[in-house]
Write an enzyme that holds these catalytic residues in place. Structure first.
Site, PDB file in Angstrom:
ATOM      1  N   ASP A   1       1.211 -14.966  12.396  1.00  0.00           N
ATOM      2  CA  ASP A   1       0.107 -15.675  11.743  1.00  0.00           C
ATOM      3  C   ASP A   1      -0.606 -14.417  11.317  1.00  0.00           C
ATOM      4  OD1 ASP A   1      -2.235 -16.604  10.888  1.00  0.00           O
ATOM      5  OD2 ASP A   1      -2.013 -18.298  12.577  1.00  0.00           O
TER       6      ASP A   1
ATOM      7  N   GLU B   1       0.842  -1.102  -0.010  1.00  0.00           N
ATOM      8  CA  GLU B   1       0.052  -0.004   0.039  1.00  0.00           C
ATOM      9  C   GLU B   1       1.047   1.308  -0.256  1.00  0.00           C
ATOM     10  OE1 GLU B   1      -3.368   2.383   2.613  1.00  0.00           O
ATOM     11  OE2 GLU B   1      -2.812   0.059   3.282  1.00  0.00           O
TER      12      GLU B   1
ATOM     13  N   HIS C   1      -2.236  10.669  -0.894  1.00  0.00           N
ATOM     14  CA  HIS C   1      -2.445   9.441  -1.532  1.00  0.00           C
ATOM     15  C   HIS C   1      -2.223   9.803  -2.765  1.00  0.00           C
ATOM     16  CE1 HIS C   1      -3.532   5.800   0.722  1.00  0.00           C
ATOM     17  NE2 HIS C   1      -4.115   6.797   1.949  1.00  0.00           N
TER      18      HIS C   1
ATOM     19  N   LYS D   1      -9.407 -16.418  15.232  1.00  0.00           N
ATOM     20  CA  LYS D   1      -9.151 -15.691  13.947  1.00  0.00           C
ATOM     21  C   LYS D   1     -10.383 -15.146  13.718  1.00  0.00           C
ATOM     22  CE  LYS D   1      -5.169 -17.977  13.606  1.00  0.00           C
ATOM     23  NZ  LYS D   1      -4.854 -18.960  12.803  1.00  0.00           N
TER      24      LYS D   1
END
Length: 514
Positions: free
Chosen positions: A416, A212, A507, A342
């Site tokens: 993870d 990004e 951006h 998760k």
């Protein structure tokens, strides 16, 4: 040492039963800890005992033993994760369907071990196209080349970048199956960030793995402001990892009484669970009752590992012991979705999963105006408006984008990445101080990180952890404090950009590659 029967059954590799010439074969695997097999009490197939001289224990390169040959003087080495093929000479071929296997052996250090399981003989020919797999060494150069050729043939695509790597594929055992190549994610550096924590104290270069644009630049900007403010103060408040089994009873009253029984036997439950690990320590058990169900939420300390597998094994051992001592349980499941592994959840926001860590700073008024072009009052007012938006949306985070820092650092340091689901929760608070400066803090209630185990030892991931001084044992809370500090830097940067209307222009300047 008495081992619960549910644990003992895990020694058997389900699906391994098959007919071979002269008999049948199945596989056992050590899922306890290092041991030796010093004798055989019996092996029975469908209730029929097989003579010891007609039983063969095949340990591969380590040799073969007849059941009658095993003794304390000639034991079979059976280390943790070792698989042994057991062949029995029986007269008739096993028919398609279920069969009962009963095995009893003498071991050191566990003494006599016995389990009875049912496995099936299937008659299904698998005609699927399958990825090349080497049972002996699936991370060998030969196996990897076979998979790479398979990719080219099966898809017709080129993969000149995917197949290149500098790490030793054998080091990925336990992290990946069917290793074929690597995903190269760009890593940029931000900082150094001054962290004033109880575990992280000093300046740290921050590796961020992301695709990004503007992300690293934004964090650099926030870090600059934090450093000009004297650094970021960090605090780890709680540390625990969960597994949440559920026990089913005939009535709500039985479930309620079971809660009392569990509370009375916490010491025994802790002892059994902690025998599975040198690290896991049972802290407490939360019990939640609904209908005729008793949900137990086991909370463990897991050292420097994230610990999901560790606590799963420990909880399974505890539940096996419970089932042997509570006879009126109708059904049991090791996970009930109450641990919310998760997944983001309110219970993790309230009760913690992983590390509960807070980063805070007082940003002087002049620093905020000079470097972010926004006044403390404007940023604090904007935070209040954004709180309403977060409430309306039902979001688990009232800040701007703390998961950006968390994800980028997770990828860089071998965490993870799916744990971002829990770790995405964030509680941001701002206020204008009596001196007209800005106080800002973020609490991450469920930050799941590790500095040992998992993917932390892989080549580039270890290098990034070493860059932070966070590789190995005794470093996990240090890493948690650094991650929280970086997250706060991102909150200051993006909140200021939105409040000052610089967000879109930044951006457009840094994030366009089209």
């Amino acid at each position: 040492m008495k081992i619960p029967s549910l644990i003992l059954k895990q020694l058997y590799n389900f699906g391994s039963l098959d007919n071979v010439r002269g008999g049948a074969v199945f596989v056992i695997k050590n899922r306890l800890s290092d041991a030796t097999v010093q004798g055989v009490r019996h092996v029975k197939v469908n209730g029929e005992e097989v003579p010891l001289e007609k039983i063969t224990f095949d340990a591969g390169d380590d040799g073969k033993w007849k059941g009658s040959e095993l003794s304390a003087d000639r034991p079979l080495a059976f280390p943790l994760r070792k698989s042994v093929r057991v062949q029995v000479a029986i007269k008739e071929k096993l028919a398609k369907g279920k069969h009962e296997i009963d095995l009893a052996v003498m071991t050191e250090p566990f003494g006599d071990l016995r389990f009875t399981v049912k496995d099936s003989i299937v008659d299904v020919k698998d005609q699927r196209v399958t990825i090349p797999y080497d049972k002996e060494d699936n991370a060998s150069s030969r196996a990897i080349r076979q998979r790479q050729r398979f990719v080219l043939k099966h898809t017709g695509t080129s993969a000149k970048h995917l197949f290149k790597h500098s790490l030793d594929p054998k080091t990925t055992h336990g992290n990946i199956e069917n290793f074929t190549g690597v995903a190269q994610v760009p890593i940029g550096l931000a900082g150094p960030l001054q962290v004033n924590g109880e575990h992280a104290d000093g300046e740290f270069l921050i590796p961020l793995a992301t695709t990004e644009g503007t992300l690293v630049a934004s964090y650099n900007r926030g870090i600059k402001v934090l450093n000009l403010s004297g650094g970021v103060l960090t605090t780890v408040a709680d540390d625990c990892m969960q597994r949440a089994p559920v026990f089913v009873f005939d009535s709500a009253r039985e479930a309620r009484d079971f809660r009392g029984w569990v509370n009375e036997h916490l010491d025994e439950i802790a002892r059994v669970s902690e025998e599975t690990s040198s690290v896991a320590k049972l802290l407490f058990i939360d019990t939640f009752l609904a209908n005729k169900f008793a949900y137990l939420r086991f909370n463990f300390a897991t050292g420097d590992a994230a610990g999901q597998n560790m606590v799963g094994r420990a909880t399974f051992a505890a539940c096996s012991w419970i089932l042997e001592n509570v006879k009126h349980v109708r059904r049991f499941f090791l996970e009930s979705n109450l641990a919310t592994d998760k997944k983001g959840s309110q219970i993790n926001v309230m009760r913690t999963r992983g590390k509960r860590v807070t980063a805070e700073a007082v940003v002087p008024r002049d620093v905020l105006i000079q470097h972010m072009r926004v006044e403390p009052e404007a940023l604090s007012y904007h935070a209040g408006v954004a709180n309403v938006g977060a409430f309306l949306s039902g979001a688990n985070n009232n800040g701007c984008h703390s998961p950006n820092a968390i994800t980028a650092m997770f990828i860089a340091t071998g965490q993870d990445v799916a744990n971002v689901a829990e770790s995405s929760a964030g509680i941001v608070y701002t206020e204008v101080t009596p001196d007209q400066d800005l106080y800002i803090s973020i609490t991450i209630p469920s930050l799941i990180v590790a500095t040992y185990g998992g993917g932390t030892a892989l080549a580039t991931q270890r290098e990034c952890l070493e860059m932070l001084g966070c590789y190995g044992r005794g470093k996990v809370k240090k890493l948690a404090e650094i991650v929280a500090g970086v997250a706060l830097a991102g909150e200051i940067s993006l909140a200021s950009a939105i409040s000052s209307l610089d967000w879109v222009s930044s951006h457009e300047k840094y994030g366009r590659n089209r």
